[in-house]
Design a protein around this motif. Structure first.
Motif, PDB file in Angstrom:
ATOM      1  N   LEU A  31      10.951   9.928  -3.285  1.00 18.08           N
ATOM      2  CA  LEU A  31       9.741   9.942  -2.461  1.00 18.08           C
ATOM      3  C   LEU A  31       8.493   9.741  -3.307  1.00 18.08           C
ATOM      4  CD1 LEU A  31       8.790  10.398   0.474  1.00 18.08           C
ATOM      5  CD2 LEU A  31       8.553  12.824  -0.080  1.00 18.08           C
ATOM      6  N   LEU A  32       8.412  10.451  -4.426  1.00 21.19           N
ATOM      7  CA  LEU A  32       7.253  10.292  -5.316  1.00 21.19           C
ATOM      8  C   LEU A  32       7.192   8.890  -5.891  1.00 21.19           C
ATOM      9  CD1 LEU A  32       7.299  13.725  -7.204  1.00 21.19           C
ATOM     10  CD2 LEU A  32       5.698  12.991  -5.428  1.00 21.19           C
ATOM     11  N   LEU A  33       8.363   8.328  -6.224  1.00 22.85           N
ATOM     12  CA  LEU A  33       8.406   6.981  -6.790  1.00 22.85           C
ATOM     13  C   LEU A  33       7.903   5.950  -5.787  1.00 22.85           C
ATOM     14  CD1 LEU A  33       9.277   5.203  -9.199  1.00 22.85           C
ATOM     15  CD2 LEU A  33      11.531   5.022  -8.113  1.00 22.85           C
ATOM     16  N   VAL A  34       8.381   6.046  -4.540  1.00 28.27           N
ATOM     17  CA  VAL A  34       7.979   5.074  -3.516  1.00 28.27           C
ATOM     18  C   VAL A  34       6.492   5.226  -3.187  1.00 28.27           C
ATOM     19  CG1 VAL A  34       8.326   4.345  -1.136  1.00 28.27           C
ATOM     20  CG2 VAL A  34      10.288   4.939  -2.552  1.00 28.27           C
ATOM     21  N   LYS A  35       6.018   6.465  -3.069  1.00 32.55           N
ATOM     22  CA  LYS A  35       4.599   6.667  -2.768  1.00 32.55           C
ATOM     23  C   LYS A  35       3.715   6.167  -3.907  1.00 32.55           C
ATOM     24  CE  LYS A  35       4.639  10.361   0.654  1.00 32.55           C
ATOM     25  NZ  LYS A  35       3.969  11.561   1.134  1.00 32.55           N
ATOM     26  N   THR A  36       4.168   6.377  -5.131  1.00 31.61           N
ATOM     27  CA  THR A  36       3.409   5.878  -6.280  1.00 31.61           C
ATOM     28  C   THR A  36       3.370   4.359  -6.281  1.00 31.61           C
ATOM     29  OG1 THR A  36       4.053   7.821  -7.578  1.00 31.61           O
ATOM     30  CG2 THR A  36       3.215   5.922  -8.790  1.00 31.61           C
ATOM     31  N   PHE A  37       4.499   3.741  -5.931  1.00 32.77           N
ATOM     32  CA  PHE A  37       4.552   2.278  -5.867  1.00 32.77           C
ATOM     33  C   PHE A  37       3.588   1.750  -4.800  1.00 32.77           C
ATOM     34  CE2 PHE A  37       6.511  -1.622  -4.085  1.00 32.77           C
ATOM     35  CZ  PHE A  37       6.389  -2.435  -5.211  1.00 32.77           C
ATOM     36  N   ILE A  38       3.562   2.395  -3.620  1.00 35.60           N
ATOM     37  CA  ILE A  38       2.641   1.969  -2.559  1.00 35.60           C
ATOM     38  C   ILE A  38       1.191   2.185  -2.984  1.00 35.60           C
ATOM     39  CG2 ILE A  38       1.870   2.496  -0.213  1.00 35.60           C
ATOM     40  CD1 ILE A  38       4.767   3.107   0.491  1.00 35.60           C
ATOM     41  N   ALA A  39       0.922   3.312  -3.663  1.00 37.34           N
ATOM     42  CA  ALA A  39      -0.444   3.574  -4.147  1.00 37.34           C
ATOM     43  C   ALA A  39      -0.880   2.511  -5.146  1.00 37.34           C
ATOM     44  CB  ALA A  39      -0.516   4.958  -4.776  1.00 37.34           C
ATOM     45  N   CYS A  40       0.046   2.078  -5.993  1.00 34.22           N
ATOM     46  CA  CYS A  40      -0.279   1.008  -6.953  1.00 34.22           C
ATOM     47  C   CYS A  40      -0.539  -0.308  -6.237  1.00 34.22           C
ATOM     48  CB  CYS A  40       0.855   0.848  -7.959  1.00 34.22           C
ATOM     49  SG  CYS A  40       1.045   2.244  -9.086  1.00 34.22           S
ATOM     50  N   LEU A  41       0.255  -0.600  -5.194  1.00 34.19           N
ATOM     51  CA  LEU A  41       0.026  -1.817  -4.420  1.00 34.19           C
ATOM     52  C   LEU A  41      -1.362  -1.807  -3.785  1.00 34.19           C
ATOM     53  CD1 LEU A  41       3.373  -2.478  -2.473  1.00 34.19           C
ATOM     54  CD2 LEU A  41       2.396  -3.853  -4.305  1.00 34.19           C
ATOM     55  N   LEU A  42      -1.765  -0.647  -3.272  1.00 38.48           N
ATOM     56  CA  LEU A  42      -3.049  -0.555  -2.583  1.00 38.48           C
ATOM     57  C   LEU A  42      -4.236  -0.631  -3.534  1.00 38.48           C
ATOM     58  CD1 LEU A  42      -2.204   2.210   0.050  1.00 38.48           C
ATOM     59  CD2 LEU A  42      -2.531  -0.221   0.461  1.00 38.48           C
ATOM     60  N   ARG A  43      -3.987  -0.494  -4.828  1.00 37.93           N
ATOM     61  CA  ARG A  43      -5.077  -0.615  -5.798  1.00 37.93           C
ATOM     62  C   ARG A  43      -5.338  -2.064  -6.201  1.00 37.93           C
ATOM     63  NH1 ARG A  43      -3.807   4.438  -5.829  1.00 37.93           N
ATOM     64  NH2 ARG A  43      -5.051   6.068  -6.828  1.00 37.93           N
ATOM     65  N   TYR A  44      -4.522  -2.967  -5.732  1.00 35.51           N
ATOM     66  CA  TYR A  44      -4.730  -4.390  -6.025  1.00 35.51           C
ATOM     67  C   TYR A  44      -5.960  -4.892  -5.276  1.00 35.51           C
ATOM     68  CZ  TYR A  44      -3.855  -9.429  -6.155  1.00 35.51           C
ATOM     69  OH  TYR A  44      -3.962 -10.792  -6.331  1.00 35.51           O
ATOM     70  N   ARG A  45      -6.850  -5.596  -5.968  1.00 37.04           N
ATOM     71  CA  ARG A  45      -8.085  -6.082  -5.369  1.00 37.04           C
ATOM     72  C   ARG A  45      -8.194  -7.606  -5.411  1.00 37.04           C
ATOM     73  NH1 ARG A  45      -7.774  -2.868  -2.790  1.00 37.04           N
ATOM     74  NH2 ARG A  45      -8.565  -0.750  -2.786  1.00 37.04           N
ATOM     75  N   GLY A  46      -7.103  -8.272  -5.711  1.00 36.70           N
ATOM     76  CA  GLY A  46      -7.140  -9.737  -5.761  1.00 36.70           C
ATOM     77  C   GLY A  46      -7.431 -10.380  -4.420  1.00 36.70           C
ATOM     78  N   TRP A  47      -7.121  -9.668  -3.316  1.00 40.21           N
ATOM     79  CA  TRP A  47      -7.368 -10.235  -1.995  1.00 40.21           C
ATOM     80  C   TRP A  47      -8.858 -10.345  -1.680  1.00 40.21           C
ATOM     81  CZ3 TRP A  47      -9.888  -7.042   1.515  1.00 40.21           C
ATOM     82  CH2 TRP A  47      -9.901  -5.682   1.219  1.00 40.21           C
ATOM     83  N   LEU A  48      -9.703  -9.695  -2.500  1.00 37.59           N
ATOM     84  CA  LEU A  48     -11.145  -9.786  -2.306  1.00 37.59           C
ATOM     85  C   LEU A  48     -11.758 -10.992  -3.007  1.00 37.59           C
ATOM     86  CD1 LEU A  48     -12.125  -6.027  -2.670  1.00 37.59           C
ATOM     87  CD2 LEU A  48     -12.374  -7.432  -0.622  1.00 37.59           C
ATOM     88  N   ALA A  49     -10.961 -11.730  -3.750  1.00 41.82           N
ATOM     89  CA  ALA A  49     -11.480 -12.900  -4.455  1.00 41.82           C
ATOM     90  C   ALA A  49     -11.781 -14.020  -3.463  1.00 41.82           C
ATOM     91  CB  ALA A  49     -10.475 -13.375  -5.503  1.00 41.82           C
ATOM     92  N   THR A  50     -12.833 -14.773  -3.723  1.00 36.08           N
ATOM     93  CA  THR A  50     -13.185 -15.905  -2.869  1.00 36.08           C
ATOM     94  C   THR A  50     -12.410 -17.137  -3.318  1.00 36.08           C
ATOM     95  OG1 THR A  50     -15.072 -16.382  -4.312  1.00 36.08           O
ATOM     96  CG2 THR A  50     -15.481 -15.023  -2.369  1.00 36.08           C
ATOM     97  N   GLY A  51     -12.401 -18.132  -2.458  1.00 32.88           N
ATOM     98  CA  GLY A  51     -11.700 -19.358  -2.795  1.00 32.88           C
ATOM     99  C   GLY A  51     -10.255 -19.354  -2.318  1.00 32.88           C
TER     100      GLY A  51
END
Length: 752
Positions: free
Chosen positions: A89-109
Motif C-alpha cells: 500500500l505504501l509503495l503504490v501510494k508513493t508511486f502515485i504521489a511521484c506521478l502527481l509531482r510530474y509537471r511536464g503537462w504544464l509545458a507549452t507547445g
C-alpha cells in the motif's frame, strides 16, 4: 403555521409529544449511522487505491500462502500478510504521489513523449471510481516560490504597460533597494515556512485577503451564477436543485459513488478539501477578523427557506431517517410559498445587514444575537438557504444585480444560496472565502446533473419526453415528514435605525453597479485552432484591444489560474496584461500596420498568454509570493516602500476578469447534446468591479463560436460604461477574425 397544516394533511404536527419523541429517536439513529459511514469512508481512504474487499482478499490470500506453502504458524502468517499489505500500500501510494509531482503537462507547445507516457500511467494506475477525498494525502505540496530576484523582476515588468518611464525608473530603484535590504530576510523566512507547511500561502490568503477584509461581501467575496431555463415549473426546478445539492454534497460527502472527483482534462486530480465547505459554512462577522464557521449538515439536517422576508426550517429527512424525495421537497416549498403570502411581506429582513461593511455588521449582529439568539443560530447553522422570489426585471440586468447582493434579501454570509423566480430562473449566490470558482462551478454542475439525469425517486419519475413532470399524479413512498418550522426573529422594531441605515447603504453602494451582457457569436474557437491559438489568450487580447479602443489606454488586469492540483491549492494571478498585448491593442486599429503585422503581434501575445497561464499554474507566478512576503514583513514589524507599492498599486487591478468553465464534471459534459436549452440560453454569472473606474468581466463558453460575457462597472463612474464595452468587444472579435482569416487565405494561396 395553521395555514401550512391545511395545505398538507399528512405533515406531522410537532405538538404531538409521541411524534416528537419518535422524531428524536429517528434523529439519534440517523446520527449514529453518520458515524458508521464516516468510519467506513476512513477505511476506504486508508486502503486506496485498493478497495476494502480487494484489500481483504489479498490479505487472506497472502496469509493462506504463508500458512499452507511456507509452513508458518497462523499468527506468523497473519503478521506476514499485514506487513506485505502495508508495504504494498505504501509503495503504490508513493508511486502515485511521484506521478502527481510530474509537471511536464504544464509545458507549452507539442506534447512530449514523456507526458504521453505519464498520462497512460495515470490512467492505468489510478482507479476511475476513486473516492474524491482519497487524493488528499498524495497530491504534491505547493512548490517553493521563485527566487526573490525573479519575482521582483517579473513584477516590475508587469507594471510597464500602465506606468510612465519616470515611474518605471522609480519603481526599479525601489525594487533594488528592497532586495538589498530586507528582501533576502523575508525570502529566507518564507522558505523556512515552506519547508514545514504543506501549503505555505492558502491559510494566509483565506485569513488576510478574505476574513480580515472589512469591505462589504458584495465587493469581493460574493459571486453569482445564473441558470436560465424558463420553460420549467419553478417549484420543480428548485426542488430538484435542493435535492441534488443535499444528495451530492451532504449525503455524497461520505459516498464516493455519488460525488465525482474533480479533474483537469479528465486526468489530473484536483484537491477537494474545500468542497465540503460548499454547504454548511457561514462567515460570521467579527470586529477585526471574521470567523469561518462550518456545521456538518448531516448533523444539522435542514435547510432554511426565505420567502417575503420570513424564514423557515425545512427538514431534509423523514421519520424513518431517509432523505426526502424531490416531490416531497416540492410540497414543502409550496407550503412555505403559500404561508408566506398569507402572512404578507415581513416588515424587517435581517439579511440586509449582510451587505454592510463587516465591522458595522459585527456590531449589529451582537445586538441581533441578544434579541433573537435562536433564530440567528438557526439561519447560520443551516446547510444552505433557498429563497423564493416573485420576479426581476431583465431590462437593466437586475438578475445580475441580484446575483451580486440579492437586493438585501439574501443572507450573503452563507456559503451558498439558491433563489428561485416565478419564471423558473435560478440564481446561485456563493460566499467564496473558503473555496474558489472551480468549486462553485462544481457545486452548480451537480445541481444541473440532477435536473438532467432523470431517475425514479420513491416510485415517481421526474422526467418524461417533454421534460420535467409535475407532481400532482406522483406516487410518494416517503414516511411522514416534518412540517416547515417558522424561524421567528420576534419584534425588531428597536433596530429600526439600523435597518434604515442598511437600506440607505444598499441604495448607495449595492445598487451602484451597471451591467452589460452579451452573447457574442463571433468568438470562433475553431478558427483559432486552425492557427494554433489558445481561445483563452485570444479573448484576453480582445479585452485589451476593446479597452484601448474605448479608453485609449489599457488597464492592469487580474485573471485567476487554479492551483488546486496542489494540496490545499487555491488560485494564482496570471497577470495577463503584457507589453505584447498592449502593442497588439495599439496596432489593431493603426492604419499604418498591415494585416500580416497585426497577425504576428497577435500570435506573440496569445503565445505569451499561454506561457503565463502555465507558469502561474506551476506556481511560478508572482502575486502569492509577494503577498506572503508582505505578511511576513508586517508580522516582523518591518516596512518597505516597494512592498507597500506592490500591495496598493500593483495588486489593485481596474480590469478584473474571470473565465468560468461551464462544465467541470465529466458526467455533465456528456449532457451537452441533450441540453438544447443551454444552446439557446447559456448560463451567465456576475463578477463585480473592484474599483470606481474599472470593470468586472465574467465570461463563459456556450459552444465553439459563442461566449457569454457579463460586464459590470460603477454607475457613478464617468469613465467606464459596460454596455459600450460589450459593443466594442463584439466589434473587436470581428476585426480579429478578419485578421486571422486573411492570414489563412494568404497561407492557402502561397501553398497553391
Amino acid at each position: 403555521m395553521g395555514s401550512v397544516n391545511r395545505i398538507v394533511d399528512r405533515a406531522i404536527p410537532l405538538e404531538d409529544r409521541v411524534r416528537v419523541e419518535a422524531w428524536e429517536r429517528s434523529e439519534a439513529r440517523r446520527k449514529r449511522e453518520v458515524y458508521l459511514r464516516k468510519f467506513f469512508c476512513a477505511i476506504e481512504a486508508a486502503v486506496w487505491p485498493f478497495t476494502p474487499k480487494i484489500f481483504a482478499f489479498m490479505g487472506t490470500a497472502v496469509a493462506s500462502f504463508c500458512f499452507m506453502h511456507l509452513g508458518m504458524l497462523p499468527e506468523t502468517a497473519m503478521y506476514m500478510s499485514w506487513i506485505f499489505l502495508i508495504s504494498l500500500l505504501l509503495l503504490v501510494k508513493t508511486f502515485i504521489a511521484c506521478l502527481l509531482r510530474y509537471r511536464g503537462w504544464l509545458a507549452t507547445g507539442k506534447v512530449s513523449t514523456a507526458t504521453k507516457v505519464w498520462g497512460l500511467l495515470m490512467k492505468f494506475t489510478i482507479p476511475p471510481s476513486s473516492s474524491p477525498y482519497c487524493f488528499k494525502y498524495v497530491l504534491p505540496p505547493l512548490p517553493f516560490p521563485n527566487r526573490l530576484r525573479v519575482t521582483v523582476e517579473k513584477f516590475v515588468e508587469s507594471m510597464r504597460p500602465v506606468i510612465s518611464e519616470e515611474e518605471m525608473e522609480k519603481l526599479e530603484k525601489m525594487a533594488d533597494e528592497f532586495q538589498k535590504t530586507i528582501g533576502w530576510r523575508l525570502q529566507f523566512m518564507l522558505l523556512v515556512r515552506a519547508m514545514y507547511k504543506w501549503n505555505w500561502v492558502s491559510d494566509w490568503w483565506k485569513k488576510y485577503v478574505y476574513l480580515a477584509s472589512r469591505r462589504p461581501l458584495l465587493y469581493g467575496s460574493v459571486a453569482g451564477g445564473d441558470s436560465y431555463r424558463v420553460q420549467y415549473n419553478r417549484m420543480d426546478r428548485i426542488a430538484v436543485w435542493t435535492y441534488g445539492t443535499w444528495k451530492y454534497f451532504v449525503e455524497g460527502r461520505h459516498n464516493g459513488a455519488l460525488l465525482q472527483q474533480m479533474t483537469l482534462n479528465g486526468v489530473i486530480p484536483l484537491c477537494m478539501d474545500t468542497v465540503k465547505y460548499l454547504v454548511g459554512s457561514t462567515r460570521v462577522p467579527r470586529e477585526d477578523v471574521d470567523e469561518h464557521r462550518w456545521r456538518d449538515p448531516l448533523y444539522v439536517g435542514y435547510v432554511v427557506v426565505q420567502s417575503r422576508g420570513h424564514y423557515y426550517k425545512m427538514f431534509m429527512y423523514d421519520d424513518k431517517g431517509a432523505m426526502l424525495c424531490p416531490g416531497t421537497i416540492k410540497i414543502l416549498l409550496e407550503q412555505i410559498w403559500i404561508d408566506s403570502n398569507l402572512r404578507g411581506s415581513a416588515q424587517y429582513n435581517p439579511a440586509i445587514f449582510t451587505t454592510l461593511p463587516r465591522s458595522d455588521w459585527a456590531g449589529i449582529r451582537a445586538k441581533l444575537e441578544r434579541l433573537a439568539p435562536d433564530a440567528l443560530k438557526s439561519v447560520e447553522d443551516a446547510g444552505f438557504i433557498v429563497n423564493l422570489e416573485d420576479e426581476c426585471s431583465d431590462a437593466n440586468g437586475d438578475y445580475y444585480l441580484y446575483g451580486n447582493h440579492g437586493f438585501g434579501r439574501v443572507w450573503l454570509d452563507k456559503s451558498v444560496s439558491f433563489t428561485s423566480f416565478k419564471s423558473g430562473r435560478i440564481i446561485a449566490i456563493f460566499e467564496h472565502s473558503s473555496f474558489d470558482g472551480l468549486v462553485m462551478t462544481y457545486g452548480k454542475n451537480f445541481a444541473v446533473i440532477e435536473e438532467f439525469f432523470a431517475h425514479e425517486v420513491n416510485g415517481f419519475s421526474w422526467f418524461d419526453k417533454k421534460g420535467l413532470n409535475t407532481i400532482e399524479n406522483g406516487v410518494y413512498n416517503a414516511g411522514g415528514f416534518r412540517e416547515p418550522a417558522i424561524i421567528d426573529f420576534g419584534d425588531l422594531s428597536e433596530m429600526n435605525q439600523e435597518f434604515s441605515e442598511a437600506s440607505d447603504f444598499m441604495d448607495k453602494e449595492g445598487l451602484n453597479m451597471r451591467v452589460g451582457h452579451i452573447l457574442a457569436d463571433n468568438v470562433d474557437r475553431k478558427l483559432a485552432k486552425k492557427v494554433k491559438f489558445s481561445p483563452e489568450g485570444l479573448i484576453q487580447c480582445a479585452i485589451q484591444a476593446a479597452t484601448m479602443k474605448l479608453h485609449k489606454r489599457v488597464f492592469l488586469t487580474y485573471q485567476p489560474a487554479t492551483l488546486q492540483h496542489f494540496s490545499y491549492g487555491r488560485t494564482e494571478n496570471i497577470r495577463p496584461l503584457t507589453m505584447s498585448k498592449k502593442r497588439f491593442a495599439e496596432a489593431l486599429y493603426d492604419p499604418n500596420m498591415t494585416s500580416s503585422q497585426k497577425f504576428r503581434l497577435l500570435k506573440t501575445a496569445v503565445d505569451e498568454h499561454s506561457e503565463l497561464t502555465k507558469s502561474a499554474m506551476a506556481m511560478r507566478g508572482i502575486d502569492r509570493h509577494l503577498f506572503a512576503l508582505y505578511v511576513i514583513m508586517k508580522g516582523q514589524g518591518l516596512n518597505s516602500e516597494f512592498m507597500e507599492y506592490v500591495l496598493n498599486e500593483g495588486m489593485e487591478a481596474p480590469m478584473c476578469t474571470s473565465c468560468v468553465p461551464p462544465k467541470v464534471s465529466d458526467r455533465l459534459k456528456s449532457l451537452t447534446k441533450f441540453d438544447h436549452d443551454w444552446t439557446k440560453n447559456p448560463n451567465g454569472g456576475v463578477f463585480r468591479h473592484q474599483c470606481e473606474d474599472g470593470y468586472g468581466v465574467l465570461y463563459i463558453e456556450a459552444d465553439s463560436v459563442r461566449t457569454k460575457f457579463v460586464v459590470t462597472a460603477s454607475k457613478t463612474s464617468k469613465v467606464t460604461d459596460p454596455k459600450e464595452f460589450c459593443k466594442e468587444l463584439t466589434a473587436v472579435f470581428d476585426d480579429i477574425n478578419a485578421v486571422i482569416q486573411k492570414e489563412l487565405d494568404l497561407s492557402t494561396s502561397a501553398i497553391n
